[in-house]
Each structure stands twice: as C-alpha cells, then as structure tokens.
Motif scaffolding. Structure first.
Motif, short mmCIF file in Angstrom:
data_model
loop_
_atom_site.label_atom_id
_atom_site.label_comp_id
_atom_site.label_asym_id
_atom_site.label_seq_id
_atom_site.Cartn_x
_atom_site.Cartn_y
_atom_site.Cartn_z
N ASP A 45 -17.71 39.84 33.26
CA ASP A 45 -18.26 39.73 31.92
C ASP A 45 -18.16 38.29 31.41
OD1 ASP A 45 -18.90 39.88 29.22
OD2 ASP A 45 -17.96 41.84 28.97
N PRO A 46 -19.30 37.63 31.17
CA PRO A 46 -19.24 36.24 30.71
C PRO A 46 -18.63 36.09 29.31
CG PRO A 46 -21.50 37.02 30.71
CD PRO A 46 -20.67 38.08 31.35
N LEU A 47 -18.64 37.15 28.52
CA LEU A 47 -18.03 37.06 27.19
C LEU A 47 -16.51 37.05 27.29
CD1 LEU A 47 -20.30 39.51 25.17
CD2 LEU A 47 -20.35 37.01 25.16
N LEU A 48 -15.97 37.62 28.37
CA LEU A 48 -14.52 37.65 28.54
C LEU A 48 -14.01 36.46 29.34
CD1 LEU A 48 -13.97 41.45 29.30
CD2 LEU A 48 -13.55 40.23 27.17
N LYS A 49 -14.73 36.09 30.41
CA LYS A 49 -14.22 35.03 31.28
C LYS A 49 -14.88 33.68 31.03
CE LYS A 49 -16.98 35.14 35.44
NZ LYS A 49 -16.97 35.24 36.86
N GLY A 50 -15.94 33.65 30.26
CA GLY A 50 -16.60 32.40 29.95
C GLY A 50 -17.68 32.06 30.96
N ILE A 51 -18.46 31.04 30.64
CA ILE A 51 -19.56 30.60 31.50
C ILE A 51 -19.19 29.23 32.07
CG2 ILE A 51 -22.00 29.96 31.57
CD1 ILE A 51 -22.41 31.79 29.15
N PRO A 52 -19.33 29.03 33.38
CA PRO A 52 -19.04 27.71 33.94
C PRO A 52 -19.93 26.65 33.30
CG PRO A 52 -19.42 29.33 35.68
CD PRO A 52 -19.74 29.99 34.39
N GLU A 53 -19.39 25.47 33.08
CA GLU A 53 -20.14 24.40 32.42
C GLU A 53 -21.44 24.07 33.14
OE1 GLU A 53 -19.77 22.67 29.53
OE2 GLU A 53 -18.23 24.13 29.06
N ASP A 54 -21.44 24.12 34.47
CA ASP A 54 -22.65 23.75 35.21
C ASP A 54 -23.75 24.80 35.10
OD1 ASP A 54 -21.03 25.48 36.71
OD2 ASP A 54 -21.85 24.77 38.62
N LYS A 55 -23.41 26.03 34.69
CA LYS A 55 -24.41 27.09 34.56
C LYS A 55 -24.70 27.46 33.12
CE LYS A 55 -23.40 29.13 39.01
NZ LYS A 55 -23.06 30.31 39.76
N ASN A 56 -24.13 26.75 32.18
CA ASN A 56 -24.30 27.05 30.77
C ASN A 56 -25.65 26.50 30.29
OD1 ASN A 56 -24.18 27.42 28.04
ND2 ASN A 56 -22.18 26.45 27.76
N PRO A 57 -26.60 27.38 29.94
CA PRO A 57 -27.92 26.90 29.50
C PRO A 57 -27.90 26.25 28.11
CG PRO A 57 -27.81 29.27 29.28
CD PRO A 57 -26.53 28.83 29.96
N PHE A 58 -26.81 26.44 27.36
CA PHE A 58 -26.74 25.91 26.01
C PHE A 58 -25.92 24.61 25.93
CE2 PHE A 58 -27.26 30.52 25.67
CZ PHE A 58 -28.48 30.54 25.01
N LYS A 59 -25.46 24.14 27.07
CA LYS A 59 -24.69 22.90 27.09
C LYS A 59 -25.59 21.74 26.71
CE LYS A 59 -23.35 20.25 30.74
NZ LYS A 59 -22.84 19.99 32.06
N GLU A 60 -25.06 20.83 25.93
CA GLU A 60 -25.86 19.67 25.52
C GLU A 60 -26.19 18.84 26.75
OE1 GLU A 60 -24.72 17.35 22.18
OE2 GLU A 60 -23.86 19.09 21.14
N LYS A 61 -27.44 18.47 26.87
CA LYS A 61 -27.90 17.72 28.04
C LYS A 61 -27.40 16.28 28.01
CE LYS A 61 -30.58 21.12 29.40
NZ LYS A 61 -29.87 22.26 29.83
N GLY A 62 -27.33 15.73 26.86
CA GLY A 62 -26.85 14.37 26.73
C GLY A 62 -26.73 14.03 25.25
N GLY A 63 -26.08 12.95 24.98
CA GLY A 63 -25.90 12.56 23.59
C GLY A 63 -27.03 11.65 23.15
N CYS A 64 -27.06 11.40 21.88
CA CYS A 64 -28.05 10.46 21.37
C CYS A 64 -27.30 9.26 20.79
CB CYS A 64 -28.97 11.09 20.34
SG CYS A 64 -28.17 11.44 18.78
N THR A 65 -27.90 8.13 20.91
CA THR A 65 -27.28 6.92 20.36
C THR A 65 -28.21 6.35 19.31
OG1 THR A 65 -28.28 5.64 22.14
CG2 THR A 65 -26.01 6.36 22.46
N ILE A 66 -27.61 5.94 18.23
CA ILE A 66 -28.38 5.31 17.15
C ILE A 66 -28.06 3.83 17.16
CG2 ILE A 66 -28.73 5.22 14.66
CD1 ILE A 66 -27.87 8.16 14.58
N SER A 67 -29.09 3.03 17.27
CA SER A 67 -28.84 1.58 17.30
C SER A 67 -29.51 0.88 16.15
CB SER A 67 -29.29 0.98 18.62
OG SER A 67 -30.61 1.37 18.93
#
Length: 67
Positions: A45-67
């Motif tokens: 159950d992913p709600l109990l054991k969590g989702i691996p970071e590499d398979k998490n579809p909601f993980k942020e792809k990258g940050g944004c920088t403001i210059s």
C-alpha cells in the motif's frame, strides 16, 4: 432532469429488482475476510509505505530561479 413521477418510480423499481438478486452474506464473515485482505496487502500500500522518490509523479521536476 424533468422526469415524471412514473418514470422515477420505474427507475426505483428497476434498481430494487437488481438489488434483490445480490447475494447477501453476514457482516461477521465478510468483515473478517476484508480485514485479512487489508492486512495481507498492507506491504504494497503506497499510502502506508510511501512512494519512492524516483517513481513519484508529483515530485517537483526542478526549481525555478528568479534573476
């Protein structure tokens, strides 16, 4: 929807005809089976054991920088 009372009653009757065909079982039996199933699947159950970071579809792809 604009349905007449007759149409509503017919829909309700059709639904009751379907429901009466359902096989009924005692809660004491099915509750035990459901509990056993849930406990046996808890390791996957992913709600109990969590989702691996590499398979998490909601993980942020990258940050944004403001210059």
């Amino acid at each position: 929807q604009d349905m007449t009372e007759k149409e509503l009653l017919k829909m309700e009757l059709d639904q009751l005809k379907k429901e009466v065909k359902n096989e009924r079982q005692m809660v004491s039996k099915t509750g035990k089976e459901i509990k056993e199933y849930i406990e046996s699947m808890a390791g996957e159950d992913p709600l109990l054991k969590g989702i691996p970071e590499d398979k998490n579809p909601f993980k942020e792809k990258g940050g944004c920088t403001i210059s």
